[in-house]
Design a protein around this motif. Sequence first.
Motif, PDB file in Angstrom:
ATOM      1  N   TYR A   6       0.846  -1.212   0.000  1.00  0.00           N
ATOM      2  CA  TYR A   6       0.000   0.000   0.000  1.00  0.00           C
ATOM      3  C   TYR A   6       0.876   1.255   0.000  1.00  0.00           C
ATOM      4  CZ  TYR A   6      -4.513  -2.313   0.748  1.00  0.00           C
ATOM      5  OH  TYR A   6      -5.661  -3.051   0.595  1.00  0.00           O
ATOM      6  N   ARG A  13       2.519   1.694  -3.388  1.00  0.00           N
ATOM      7  CA  ARG A  13       1.490   2.037  -4.381  1.00  0.00           C
ATOM      8  C   ARG A  13       1.164   3.526  -4.271  1.00  0.00           C
ATOM      9  NH1 ARG A  13      -1.436   0.269  -8.166  1.00  0.00           N
ATOM     10  NH2 ARG A  13      -3.586   0.873  -8.544  1.00  0.00           N
ATOM     11  N   ALA A  14       1.100   4.031  -3.034  1.00  0.00           N
ATOM     12  CA  ALA A  14       0.867   5.463  -2.838  1.00  0.00           C
ATOM     13  C   ALA A  14       1.983   6.280  -3.486  1.00  0.00           C
ATOM     14  CB  ALA A  14       0.781   5.781  -1.349  1.00  0.00           C
ATOM     15  N   SER A  59      -4.353   5.295  -0.537  1.00  0.00           N
ATOM     16  CA  SER A  59      -3.455   4.148  -0.410  1.00  0.00           C
ATOM     17  C   SER A  59      -2.524   4.334   0.789  1.00  0.00           C
ATOM     18  CB  SER A  59      -2.633   3.991  -1.696  1.00  0.00           C
ATOM     19  OG  SER A  59      -1.909   2.787  -1.682  1.00  0.00           O
ATOM     20  N   GLU A  63      -4.397   3.429   3.837  1.00  0.00           N
ATOM     21  CA  GLU A  63      -4.469   1.963   3.945  1.00  0.00           C
ATOM     22  C   GLU A  63      -3.158   1.429   4.506  1.00  0.00           C
ATOM     23  OE1 GLU A  63      -6.844  -0.122   3.416  1.00  0.00           O
ATOM     24  OE2 GLU A  63      -8.246   0.637   1.919  1.00  0.00           O
TER      25      GLU A  63
END
Length: 625
Positions: free
Chosen positions: A569, A572-573, A588, A591
């Motif tokens: 996460y 991905r951010a 993200s 998360e």
Amino acid sequence: MPAIDAQTDYADASSKSISAEALSACTEGGLPTQALDMAEEKMNGFLKSGDKKREACMKLAAAELVGFMDNGSADFEEALERAGEAMSTFQDSSDKAMEATAQLVLSALNYKRQRTTECHQAASQAFLLFEELGNKGGQAKAYHALALSYLIPEDYDNATKSYKKAVALYKDLGLKQQQFIELQYMAESYMSQDKPQKAMKAAKDALAVASGLKGNKKGQALVLLQLAEAMVADGHGKRALKTVQDGVAKLREDGGVEGIIGGLQALLHTHLMLGSPGEAMEASKEAQTLINKIKDGSGRQYAEIDLMHSKSQALLGSGEAERAVKACRQAAKIAKELGDHAEEMEALNAIALAWASQDGTKNMAQDLVAEAKTVCQNSGNVLGEASVAMLSGDLLSKNKGSADEVLAEMEEARALYQEAEDIAGEAAALRVMVVCNVAKGDYAEAMEAASDSLELYKQLGKKKGQAGAMCAVANIHVQLGDNDEALESIEEGMALATEVGAKAVEARLQLLLAQVCVASMSQETLPSDKKAALPESYVEARTKALRATRNALELAGKCADKSVRASAYFWRAEALIWDGRGSEAVQSAKEAEQSFARIDDVRGQANSKVLQASRWRSGCPSVPE
């Protein structure tokens, strides 16, 4: 204490009775040291009388017993020498049956040391000799030895094929007990391959074979637990519980206290797997009542040790650490009375882990580890001492110990594993040494440890271990900013991880790929005109980063790795920020923060908060939202 699964099948009747006498101290519930003393006494007697063949038989029995008790001491190498000497004697006397048996013992000893080539060669030679003799039972034993040789490099397909061939031969011979044992091994092999449905079938087949057996109810209880574990892994928790409950009821009907106790332990562990420690405790109480009815002897004492360990797990699950420690203390006390130092060490380690789970008693955990280390040193248990050093390092790490403190324990563990010639253990210690040195910023030492572990895993033929070592090498390159070298290591590691289905390692490699791609994007010079096309290299890196984080999240879900999921996460951010998708990046990052919180990773939470505040970064492309 489990009975010895003796390979030794002495051809000559008088020698056969001697071997049975030597092994009886183990197989009938005594201590293996008693059996070894008996074998040594007989061997010396035959040496004096000049009976070389019987002396060789006792050398083989002694070697097998030392392998069973293996603690990494110098006795193990002596056992290998004795087995080799025995084999030479049988070759000189043209006794092919005993020569084949000696090869089986040599294969088993080399398996203990994870020596793939020697283990496989001895098993293959045993098979050829038994095949020449037309001895199907011997061939089946050789297939079992071959399966073990395949397990060292994690070649589960060939291991399973060998188990199947052993089962077929035992079926032809009408030997149900041996079929039952091989099917147990098959079920275990399938679980190692993450194939719970096939494991269920093998366990069910084992129970079907066992239905025609009068004894070994304890073994049936163990298979019952195997079946439950496979069902839970396949998402059928309720069915697993019902299956075990029905199995326990059947064991009650059949009678036999040991079988019922084993069934109750299977029930206990099934409740624990399903998150029901209260029900697990009820099963342990009934098992204790039955154990109290067993006549005094080491059989009863070992049953109580097993139960105390199971009970402590149930109590820990209920948050009752003090009672869990009390149960393990009882196990340690019984083991000490028996003179079983290995069991005593295990119990002390269990107490340490119980205390380590409680905030106010972590220092007590380290004290218990020191006590366990002393037990190992006093009994000459080198492998036990190495495992205690590994545990000590793990506890220090969890108790916020410094990298230097953990590293010192790992260096001690490595030295002990080297002394015991345990290659797999040494490789495991090196893997932790890599992490410690990376934490210290000593990348040269980290790379040396990672490279050494890679070579050891290659020596063992363990591709999963090689993939993990390549992941460590790639991470060091990433930390140093050597992106080209990192990509090479990632590709090599990914190929290995995919081949052997190492999903957790593959997920970590995907995350490293994402980091390399983000680093590549950060080094690009983007056009000042927001309408201008972005460089192809930037777009390619962005696409790879987003794909890698998606892959990592999917793999984390399959292997239930919460740490990888949180990191996926996070990265991905990062990738979304460089794609100009600020709102999605913030989501993200949130998360990631929540996922890090679930595993008590404070640093990860803090970094995720920083990332949420960085939704727009200088140099990143932007899009309207």
